[in-house]
Design a protein around this motif. Structure first.
Motif, PDB file in Angstrom:
ATOM      1  N   ASP A 163     -10.688  39.406  -9.781  1.00  0.00           N
ATOM      2  CA  ASP A 163     -11.118  38.886  -8.488  1.00  0.00           C
ATOM      3  C   ASP A 163     -12.548  38.366  -8.549  1.00  0.00           C
ATOM      4  N   ALA A 164     -13.385  39.053  -9.322  1.00  0.00           N
ATOM      5  CA  ALA A 164     -14.776  38.609  -9.437  1.00  0.00           C
ATOM      6  C   ALA A 164     -14.842  37.244 -10.129  1.00  0.00           C
ATOM      7  N   GLY A 172     -18.998  28.897  -6.715  1.00  0.00           N
ATOM      8  CA  GLY A 172     -19.536  27.680  -7.348  1.00  0.00           C
ATOM      9  C   GLY A 172     -19.043  26.442  -6.626  1.00  0.00           C
ATOM     10  N   SER A 173     -17.746  26.407  -6.336  1.00  0.00           N
ATOM     11  CA  SER A 173     -17.238  25.187  -5.708  1.00  0.00           C
ATOM     12  C   SER A 173     -17.682  25.081  -4.256  1.00  0.00           C
ATOM     13  N   ILE A 174     -17.882  26.217  -3.567  1.00  0.00           N
ATOM     14  CA  ILE A 174     -18.376  26.163  -2.193  1.00  0.00           C
ATOM     15  C   ILE A 174     -19.808  25.635  -2.160  1.00  0.00           C
ATOM     16  N   ILE A 195     -26.474  35.983  -6.808  1.00  0.00           N
ATOM     17  CA  ILE A 195     -25.861  36.739  -7.919  1.00  0.00           C
ATOM     18  C   ILE A 195     -25.959  38.256  -7.695  1.00  0.00           C
ATOM     19  N   PRO A 196     -27.172  38.802  -7.405  1.00  0.00           N
ATOM     20  CA  PRO A 196     -27.185  40.255  -7.135  1.00  0.00           C
ATOM     21  C   PRO A 196     -26.384  40.659  -5.898  1.00  0.00           C
ATOM     22  N   VAL A 197     -26.371  39.809  -4.866  1.00  0.00           N
ATOM     23  CA  VAL A 197     -25.561  40.133  -3.684  1.00  0.00           C
ATOM     24  C   VAL A 197     -24.092  40.239  -4.087  1.00  0.00           C
ATOM     25  N   PHE A 198     -23.664  39.252  -4.867  1.00  0.00           N
ATOM     26  CA  PHE A 198     -22.291  39.212  -5.365  1.00  0.00           C
ATOM     27  C   PHE A 198     -21.986  40.445  -6.215  1.00  0.00           C
ATOM     28  N   ALA A 199     -22.936  40.834  -7.058  1.00  0.00           N
ATOM     29  CA  ALA A 199     -22.728  41.995  -7.926  1.00  0.00           C
ATOM     30  C   ALA A 199     -22.591  43.269  -7.094  1.00  0.00           C
ATOM     31  N   LEU A 200     -23.491  43.444  -6.103  1.00  0.00           N
ATOM     32  CA  LEU A 200     -23.412  44.640  -5.259  1.00  0.00           C
ATOM     33  C   LEU A 200     -22.107  44.663  -4.464  1.00  0.00           C
ATOM     34  N   MET A 267     -26.991  38.146   4.405  1.00  0.00           N
ATOM     35  CA  MET A 267     -27.883  37.878   3.270  1.00  0.00           C
ATOM     36  C   MET A 267     -27.505  36.561   2.603  1.00  0.00           C
ATOM     37  N   SER A 268     -26.221  36.329   2.412  1.00  0.00           N
ATOM     38  CA  SER A 268     -25.859  35.086   1.730  1.00  0.00           C
ATOM     39  C   SER A 268     -26.198  33.879   2.594  1.00  0.00           C
TER      40      SER A 268
END
Lengths: 312, 319
Positions: A163-164, A172-174, A195-200, A267-268
Motif C-alpha cells: 500500500d505504501a 507523485g502523480s497528485i 515524506i516524514p508525514v507519509f512515513a508516520l 499537515m499535508s
C-alpha cells in the motif's frame, strides 16, 4: 507443557480415554514414549516477543518480495495493468476538478478547493485502504498462512509495504496534477516534508491494522463494519471543510487536534498548498499517536499469534 | 484366524517399546549427524492427546453445541442454520521417530487431513498439543500460492516464505525448476496450470528446504506416472537425510511400498498402528465389508480393533 503429567500412573493402565470401551477382557497394550517437551518446539506456539521480532527481521526478504509482487499483480486483471496505479489518483483529481473547478466554482471560502479535496482524499484513502487491508490480512492471505510457517506479522507488513508503494505513486502523480491543473500550485521545498508525514502515517496504518486484525479474524462481521467506521472517520477529519471555520467550541476543536488522521490532512495541506511548516504540536500529535498505536497494535497482534490458525 | 494374525505385531510393538525405553532408542542415532543427536534421543514428532472438533452449521437437526437461548433466538431470527459438532480427531496420541515413513490411511472424513493440518501448525487443535524437533513442512493438494504470478516467481516466493536466504534461492532455483519439470509452463501464471502441474510446483517448493519433517497429504496422487517416479525418488532422498515423513494416501500399493509404519484412522479414532502389510490387509478387508453393505460386521470389526490397538503413552523427561 505438562500435559502428560497426569497420565504417569503406571505403564499397565489403558492409554487414552478412548481405550476404555474395549469389550474384550485383555488389557490393551501401550507403547511408552519418552520425550522432553523442552527440547522440542510446540507446533504453532507463539514465540517470546524478542524471538518473534527476530523472526520477523529474518523474513524481511520474503516481505519485500511479497510486497513487490503484490503490487505488480494487483492490476493484472485489467488491460492497462500497472498504469492504473497512476491513473486512479489522476482520475480522482479530475473528477473533483470537473465538479468544483468547472461546474460549481465554489470553494466555501477555501482557496483552491479542488487541490484541498484531492490532496486530502489521497492522504486519507491511503489510511482507510491500508487499515482495512491489514485488518483482513489473516483471511485474505489464508493460502500463505496455511502454506508456510512465518511470523504472521510479516504478512501484515508486506501488505502495508504494498500500500505504501501504491501511495508513493499516487502522491507523485497528485503532485504533478497540482502543477498542471489550474489553479496552479507553486512548487516549494516544503513538499519534501511530505515524506516524514507519509512515513508516520504508514506506521500508524500498520499499527492500527494490526490492532484490529485479531478481532476481525475472530468476528469477520467487523470487516464490514470497519469500512463504514473509516468513512465516518474520514468525514470527521475535515475532508471537505476546514473545521476552524465552522467550530468555535474549544473542546470540539481539541477533538480534531488529537485526531492523528486530521493532523495528516492538515499537515499535508500546510506543506503543499500553503508552503508553510506545520505547527510543532501537529508533528507531536502525529508522532506520538503513530508510535503509541504501533506499539499497542504490534503487541496485540503478537499476543493473538496462535489464534490466526483457528478454524473459521 | 484374524486374531492370531493380529497378535503378532502387538507383541512386536510391546518389545519395541521396552527396547526403546531401556536403551534410549540407540538404534535411531546411528544414521544421524552429530549435532542432531541431542534432539533425536526422543521422537521427532509427538502428537499429545490431540482432539479436533469442528462446529459447523447444519441444515438438518438441531443445535448440538450448547448456546444460550438469546443467541439461539437471534440465530433463528436471522435465518442462520443451527450449529452441530463434527468430531474430526478423537484424543489421538502418537510419536513418530526420525527415519520413519508413516502412512495414514482411512475412509474419507476419518480425520487424516485435519490431523496433518494440525501437525503442520496450520490449524489449532481443540485440545492437545503437537511437539516437533523441527518445523514440519506440509505439501497439500489445496495449498495455493499466488495465482496471478508465474510458476518461477511462485517458487521464489515460496522459498523466501520458508526463510531461505535470497542468494541461496537463486542457487537452488534451477534445481527446483528441474524437480517441477514443467518445461516452458514455468513462466506462465499459476492460474493457467492444471491441478497436476500446480501439484508439481508445490512439491518443488516444499522440498526446497530439505525438511526434517515432511507431511504429504495426497501430494503425489494428482501427478502422472513420470511425476510420481520423480517424486518418489526425491522423497527417498529426503528420507535418507534422517527426516521423517507423514504420508496420507488412499493407494494401498503406494502405502505398502513406501511406508515403514501405517496408522489407520476411522472417524477420528485410532484403529491400528503398525506394520504396513498387516494394517493395509485389515483395512482392505474392512473396506470390502463396507462396500458389500455389511455395516454391522464392519462396526464389530472396528470395535474389536479399537480394543486391541496399541496405544502410545507419553512420559515427559527433563534433560
Amino acid at each position: 507443557m505438562s500435559t502428560t503429567a497426569d497420565q504417569v500412573p503406571g505403564p499397565g493402565t489403558a492409554g487414552g480415554p478412548g481405550a476404555g470401551d474395549g469389550s474384550t477382557g485383555a488389557a490393551p497394550a501401550t507403547r511408552v514414549e519418552h520425550f522432553d517437551p523442552a527440547a522440542m518446539t510446540a507446533v504453532g506456539a507463539r514465540p517470546p516477543l524478542r524471538e518473534y521480532v527476530r523472526e520477523l527481521w529474518g523474513s524481511r526478504h520474503f516481505i519485500a518480495y511479497d510486497a513487490r509482487v503484490r503490487l505488480a499483480v494487483s492490476q493484472d486483471h485489467t488491460f492497462l495493468g500497472k498504469a492504473w496505479i497512476v491513473l486512479n489518483p489522476v482520475l480522482l483529481g479530475l473528477t473533483f476538478y470537473v465538479i468544483f473547478g468547472l461546474l460549481l466554482h465554489t470553494g466555501r471560502g477555501i482557496e483552491n478547493f479542488v487541490a484541498f479535496i484531492v490532496l486530502g482524499l489521497t492522504m486519507f484513502m491511503y489510511s482507510s485502504r491500508s487499515v482495512v487491508a491489514v485488518s483482513r490480512s489473516m483471511a485474505s492471505g489464508k493460502a500463505l498462512v496455511r502454506g508456510f510457517m512465518f511470523p504472521r506479522a510479516a504478512l501484515t507488513l508486506s501488505i502495508v509495504m504494498r500500500d505504501a508503494l501504491t501511495q508513493a505513486y499516487a502522491l507523485g502523480s497528485i503532485l504533478v496534477f497540482l502543477l498542471i491543473v489550474p489553479p496552479l500550485e507553486p512548487i516549494s521545498w516544503t513538499w519534501l516534508l511530505l515524506i516524514p508525514v507519509f512515513a508516520l502515517q504508514t506506521v500508524f496504518n500498520w499499527g492500527f491494522g494490526m490492532l484490529l486484525a485479531p478481532a476481525v479474524h475472530k468476528i469477520p462481521d467487523l470487516a464490514n463494519m470497519l469500512s463504514f467506521l473509516m468513512r465516518l472517520w474520514m468525514y470527521s477529519s475535515g475532508i471537505f471543510y476546514d473545521p476552524s471555520r465552522f467550530v468555535s467550541d474549544e473542546r470540539i476543536l481539541a477533538l480534531f487536534h488529537f485526531n492523528p488522521l486530521y493532523q495528516v490532512l492538515a499537515m499535508s495541506r500546510d506543506l503543499v498548498l500553503r508552503a508553510q511548516l506545520p505547527a510543532w504540536s501537529s508533528w507531536g500529535v502525529l508522532s506520538c499517536a503513530s508510535l503509541l498505536v504501533f506499539v499497542v497494535g504490534f503487541l496485540a497482534f503478537w499476543r493473538n499469534e496462535e489464534s490466526y490458525a483457528d478454524e473459521r | 484366524m484374524r486374531t492370531n494374525g493380529e497378535d503378532g505385531p502387538v507383541e512386536d510393538f510391546r518389545d519395541d517399546g521396552a527396547l526403546g525405553s531401556l536403551f534410549g532408542a540407540d538404534g535411531d542415532l546411528s544414521f544421524l549427524d552429530e549435532e542432531e543427536r541431542g534432539a533425536a534421543t526422543g521422537p521427532a514428532v509427538v502428537i499429545d492427546h490431540v482432539s479436533m472438533v469442528y462446529n459447523v452449521t447444519s441444515t438438518g437437526g438441531g443445535d448440538e453445541v450448547p448456546v444460550p437461548a438469546p443467541v439461539r433466538w437471534a440465530r433463528k431470527a436471522l435465518g442462520r442454520p443451527p450449529v452441530v459438532r463434527n468430531r474430526a480427531v478423537n484424543d489421538l496420541t502418537l510419536a513418530v521417530h526420525q527415519g520413519e515413513f508413516v502412512g495414514f490411511i482411512g475412509r474419507n472424513g476419518s480425520g487424516k487431513s485435519t490431523l496433518m493440518n494440525i501437525v503442520a501448525g496450520q490449524m489449532n487443535p481443540t485440545s492437545g498439543r503437537v511437539y516437533a524437533v523441527d518445523t514440519p513442512v506440509k505439501l497439500g493438494v489445496n495449498v495455493s500460492l499466488v495465482p496471478a504470478l508465474s510458476g518461477e516467481k511462485n517458487i521464489r516466493l515460496g522459498c523466501l516464505a520458508q526463510g531461505i536466504d535470497p542468494r541461496r534461492v537463486e542457487e537452488i532455483l534451477p534445481e527446483l525448476v528441474e524437480i517441477a519439470a514443467l518445461g516452458s509452463a514455468i513462466h506462465w501464471p499459476m492460474k493457467a496450470y492444471s491441478s497436476g502441474m500446480a501439484a508439481r510446483l508445490r512439491f518443488a517448493v516444499a522440498t526446497a528446504t530439505d525438511p526434517h519433517i515432511l507431511i504429504l497429504d495426497e501430494a503425489l496422487s494428482t501427478g502422472d506416472a513420470q511425476f510420481r517416479e520423480r517424486g518418489q525418488a526425491r522423497m527417498a532422498q529426503i528420507r535418507e537425510q534422517a527426516g521423517c515423513v507423514l504420508f496420507v494416501s488412499h493407494t494401498m500399493a503406494e502405502v505398502r511400498e513406501m511406508c515403514t509404519r501405517v496408522v489407520w484412522l476411522d472417524q477420528g479414532d485410532l484403529l491400528m498402528d503398525g506394520d504396513p502389510d498387516n494394517v493395509t490387509r485389515e483395512y482392505e478387508a474392512f473396506m470390502k465389508q463396507l462396500a458389500a453393505g455389511n455395516n454391522h460386521a464392519a462396526e464389530r470389526e472396528k470395535q474389536r480393533l479399537m480394543s486391541q490397538v496399541v496405544r502410545t503413552e507419553l512420559r515427559e523427561v527433563h534433560a
